[in-house]
Design an enzyme around this catalytic site. Structure first.
Site, PDB file in Angstrom:
ATOM      1  N   CYS A   1      55.055  -9.729  39.143  1.00  0.00           N
ATOM      2  CA  CYS A   1      54.248  -8.526  39.290  1.00  0.00           C
ATOM      3  C   CYS A   1      54.684  -7.715  40.509  1.00  0.00           C
ATOM      4  CB  CYS A   1      52.785  -8.910  39.406  1.00  0.00           C
ATOM      5  SG  CYS A   1      52.527 -10.237  40.563  1.00  0.00           S
TER       6      CYS A   1
ATOM      7  N   ARG B   1      52.099  -3.110  38.351  1.00  0.00           N
ATOM      8  CA  ARG B   1      52.346  -3.625  37.012  1.00  0.00           C
ATOM      9  C   ARG B   1      51.161  -4.456  36.516  1.00  0.00           C
ATOM     10  NH1 ARG B   1      53.660  -8.138  35.073  1.00  0.00           N
ATOM     11  NH2 ARG B   1      54.740  -8.357  33.093  1.00  0.00           N
ATOM     12  N   ASP B   2      50.443  -5.060  37.441  1.00  0.00           N
ATOM     13  CA  ASP B   2      49.309  -5.906  37.072  1.00  0.00           C
ATOM     14  C   ASP B   2      48.207  -5.146  36.355  1.00  0.00           C
ATOM     15  OD1 ASP B   2      50.501  -8.003  38.126  1.00  0.00           O
ATOM     16  OD2 ASP B   2      49.139  -8.295  39.817  1.00  0.00           O
ATOM     17  N   ILE B   3      48.181  -3.861  36.588  1.00  0.00           N
ATOM     18  CA  ILE B   3      47.088  -3.084  36.013  1.00  0.00           C
ATOM     19  C   ILE B   3      47.007  -3.287  34.508  1.00  0.00           C
ATOM     20  CG2 ILE B   3      46.464  -0.712  35.434  1.00  0.00           C
ATOM     21  CD1 ILE B   3      47.409  -0.108  38.400  1.00  0.00           C
TER      22      ILE B   3
END
Lengths: 110, 480
Positions: free
Chosen positions: A61, A66-68
Site C-alpha cells: 500500500c 491506494r488503501d482507500i
C-alpha cells in the site's frame, strides 16, 4: 519458475519450494478445490497491510492512498470512507488513479 | 525507501556454463542445475556489480517487462539463490545424523594376493596397512558377525550391499560361498535382501566360480590396466612376469558366461600407462567389458610410477575424447561404457551435495580378516585408522573423529570451489598418503577435478537440451 528450468532433482525441489511461497495454504480440502476466500479486508489475504509473503514491503500500500479502495470498494468500512454501496456511489468517480488523483477525493457531509 | 527497494542483489554462488547454445547455472550450495532463459540471463547480467531492487525492477521495465513480471523474475532468482542479498543466510552443509544407517560392508576376505602389482596401496611403499601378526584369511565366524553387524546397523534399509575384497578376493573363495549362503538366509529371515559384488584380479577365475557368481547375481569388477604391453608393466606376479596372458582368457570367459550383471573394469593409471583411449578400446571392444572406469594411482609424488603434472594433462585430454564419444552415444540414446562420465551424470542427476567425499566410515565400512572395522577397504588392517571391531561394534568416538576431519565444513580450501558438491575434498585415503591426514583436501588434483566437473556439467546440459529422456535412467544408478 518461469525463467529458470529445473534440470535435476535438487533443482526440482527448489522449484517446488519457490512455487510453495506463492500458494494458498489449503487444509482439509479435496485436491483441486480452491480455498474459500471470504470478502472483507480482514479475511481476504490481499496484500496491503504489513508485508508480503517474502517478508518484503515493496508494491504494497504505497502510497497509502491506494488503501482507500480496499476500504471503499472491496470492503465497506464506514468509519473511514463514505458508503459506496448505498449513499455515495460516485464518491471516487473523479479519482481514476488513487496515487495521482487522491486530492479529488473530498469529504462528504451527510 | 522500503527494505525491499533498498535490498542490493549480487550474484549467488554458481557456476555458469554454456552447452548446446543454451546457458545453464549450477547452483553450488544446493547442487541444482537450471537452464536459463533470456530474462534470467539479463537479470544475472544486471546484478553482476550489485544492484538495488528498485533499480533492477526499473531496468527491467525499461527493457519492456511489466512491473509485475519484473518483480516476479527477481523474486524467483532471489528465492532460488541465483541472486543473493545481505539478508540471505548461508546454509552450511549439515552434519550427517549420528545413527546414519549402514548401506555397504566391504569384506576383505584375505589380505594375501597372488600378484605383486608394484603400485598396490596395500603392499606398496606407501601402504597404510600393518598386517603383521594379524590373520591372513578371514574365518567364517568373523564373516558371520560382519553380516549380522551390517543387518543390525542398516536401519530400515530393505536392501544392503556386501562387497568382497582383498588382497585377492578369490584366494578365499570357499569363505565367499559360505558368506553368500549365510547372508541370503539371514537377510531373507528379516524380509530383506543383500546385493553382492566383488573385485578381483581375475587370475583365479574358473568356470565353476563364474557359474556361482552368475547364479548369485554377484557383480564383478576386474582390476586390469589395458592391453598386454601396458597391463604387464606393473601388474605382475612375484617373479616379475606379467599377468595379462593368464587373465585375458579368464576375463573373456567371465564376460561370456556371467549373464546376470554387467561386468566392469577398473583401470589404475600410472606413469607410462596413460593411453586412456587405447586402453578403453582394448577393454571395451576387444575384451567386451560393459563399463570401464579409470583412476590415477594413489601414491606419493616421488614414486617412479606416479603420474606427473604433464602426464595428468595428457590423461585429461584423452578423457575428453571419450567424454565427447559418451555424449554422441547419449544423444543417440545409447549408453557408452566410460564409467567416469556415467558416475558423474548420476550424481548430477540427483544433485548431490556431499558432506563427505564418499560414504567411508558413514554408510560404508571395511572389515579386515581380523575383524577390525576400517573406514573403507583401503584402510583395512591399519592400526592407525581402526574404527572398532566387529565383535564390539563401532567406536563412536573414533568414528566421529574420522568424520569430523573429513567433513567439507573443515576443508577451508574447498569453500570457494564450485566442484565441492561432488568432490568434497576427495578420497580420504589419497589425502592420508599425500598429506598424512585423512581430512586434508586433495589439493594436488583440484584443477583436474574442476575441469572434469565442468566437462560433465556441459554434457549434462547438452543432453538435457537435446535428449532429456536419456537422463531418466540415472535415477536408479547409485550416486554417492
Amino acid at each position: 519458475m518461469k525463467h529458470m528450468r529445473p534440470l535435476n532433482r535438487k533443482a526440482k525441489r527448489i522449484d517446488q519450494f519457490v512455487a510453495s511461497l506463492d500458494e494458498d495454504v489449503v487444509a482439509l480440502q479435496n485436491p483441486g478445490a480452491r480455498p474459500h476466500v471470504p470478502m472483507g479486508c480482514a479475511l481476504s489475504f490481499s496484500p496491503g497491510w504489513e508485508v508480503d509473503s517474502g517478508g518484503g514491503t515493496a508494491g504494497l500500500c504505497q502510497p497509502v492512498e491506494r488503501d482507500i479502495y480496499d476500504c471503499y470498494v472491496t470492503c465497506f468500512w464506514p468509519a473511514q470512507v463514505p458508503d459506496h454501496l448505498n449513499n455515495y456511489p460516485d464518491w471516487a468517480s473523479k479519482c481514476a488513479v488513487a496515487t495521482k488523483d487522491w486530492r479529488k477525493l473530498d469529504l462528504v457531509y451527510p | 525507501m522500503t527494505a525491499t527497494e533498498a535490498r542490493v542483489y549480487t550474484p549467488g554462488e554458481f557456476k555458469e556454463f554454456d552447452a548446446a547454445g543454451e546457458t545453464f547455472l549450477y547452483l553450488v550450495p544446493a547442487g541444482a542445475i537450471f537452464q536459463l532463459d533470456e530474462t534470467s540471463r539479463l537479470v544475472l547480467d544486471l546484478v553482476k556489480q550489485g544492484m538495488p531492487h528498485d533499480q533492477l525492477v526499473a531496468a527491467l521495465t525499461e527493457k519492456g517487462y511489466s512491473i509485475g513480471d519484473a518483480e516476479e523474475i527477481v523474486h524467483e532468482l532471489h528465492m532460488s539463490r541465483a541472486i543473493i542479498s545481505a539478508d540471505t543466510k548461508p546454509e552450511p552443509v549439515a552434519e550427517p545424523p549420528a545413527d546414519f544407517p549402514l548401506m555397504t560392508l566391504v569384506l576383505n576376505l584375505t589380505n594375501q594376493c597372488n600378484l605383486s602389482c608394484q603400485y598396490c596401496y596395500e603392499f606398496g611403499e606407501d601402504k597404510v596397512a600393518t598386517p603383521e601378526g594379524k590373520p591372513k584369511f578371514m574365518d567364517y565366524e568373523t564373516a558371520k558377525q560382519s553380516i549380522d553387524y551390517l543387518l543390525a546397523s542398516s536401519g530400515e534399509r530393505e536392501t544392503v550391499h556386501v562387497t568382497f575384497f582383498g588382497g585377492e578376493t578369490l584366494m578365499n573363495f570357499p569363505l565367499l560361498k559360505q558368506v553368500v549362503t549365510y547372508a541370503n538366509e539371514t537377510a531373507a529371515a528379516q524380509g530383506r535382501s543383500i546385493d553382492f559384488s566383488l573385485t578381483t584380479n581375475a587370475t583365479l577365475l574358473t568356470p565353476q566360480i563364474v557359474e556361482f557368481l552368475s547364479e548369485n547375481k554377484i557383480g564383478v569388477t576386474v582390476s586390469m590396466d589395458g592391453p598386454p604391453e601396458l597391463h604387464d608393466k606393473l601388474r605382475v606376479f612375484a617373479n616379475g612376469k606379467g599377468s595379462y596372458d593368464i587373465i585375458a582368457p579368464r576375463v573373456r570367459a567371465l564376460i561370456a558366461n556371467h549373464k546376470t550383471r554387467p561386468i566392469t573394469c577398473r583401470v589404475t593409471l600410472t606413469n607410462g600407462v596413460t593411453d586412456v583411449v587405447r586402453i578403453y578400446r582394448h577393454l571395451k571392444d576387444e575384451l567386451g567389458f560393459h563399463e570401464i572406469g579409470f583412476a590415477p594411482v594413489t601414491t606419493s609424488p616421488d614414486r617412479l610410477y606416479a603420474i606427473n603434472e604433464p602426464g595428468m594433462h595428457g590423461v585429461l585430454k584423452q578423457f575428453h575424447i571419450l567424454a565427447d564419444e559418451w555424449l554422441e552415444y547419449a544423444l543417440r540414446g545409447e549408453m557408452h561404457g566410460f564409467s567416469n562420465v556415467s558416475d558423474t551424470m548420476a550424481e548430477l542427476y540427483q544433485g548431490v551435495n556431499k558432506s563427505h567425499p564418499c560414504g567411508a566410515g558413514l554408510g560404508l565400512v571395511g572389515v579386515g580378516p581380523s575383524g577390525d572395522i576400517a573406514p573403507c577397504h583401503r584402510f583395512v588392517d591399519s592400526d592407525t585408522h581402526v574404527l572398532g571391531h566387529i565383535s564390539t561394534g563401532m567406536d563412536k568416538e573414533k568414528q566421529q573423529d574420522f568424520l569430523g576431519r573429513g567433513h567439507i565444513n573443515t576443508k577451508y580450501d574447498c569453500h570457494t570451489c564450485f566442484a565441492r558438491p561432488l568432490c568434497a575434498g576427495g578420497c580420504h585415503h589419497e589425502a592420508y598418503v599425500r598429506y598424512g591426514d585423512t581430512g586434508h583436501p586433495n589439493l594436488h588434483y583440484c584443477d583436474w577435478i574442476r575441469e572434469w566437473t565442468e566437462t560433465c556439467l556441459k554434457i549434462y546440459g547438452t543432453v538435457s537440451a537435446k535428449n532429456p529422456a536419456f537422463l531418466e535412467q540415472f535415477a536408479e544408478r547409485k550416486a554417492l
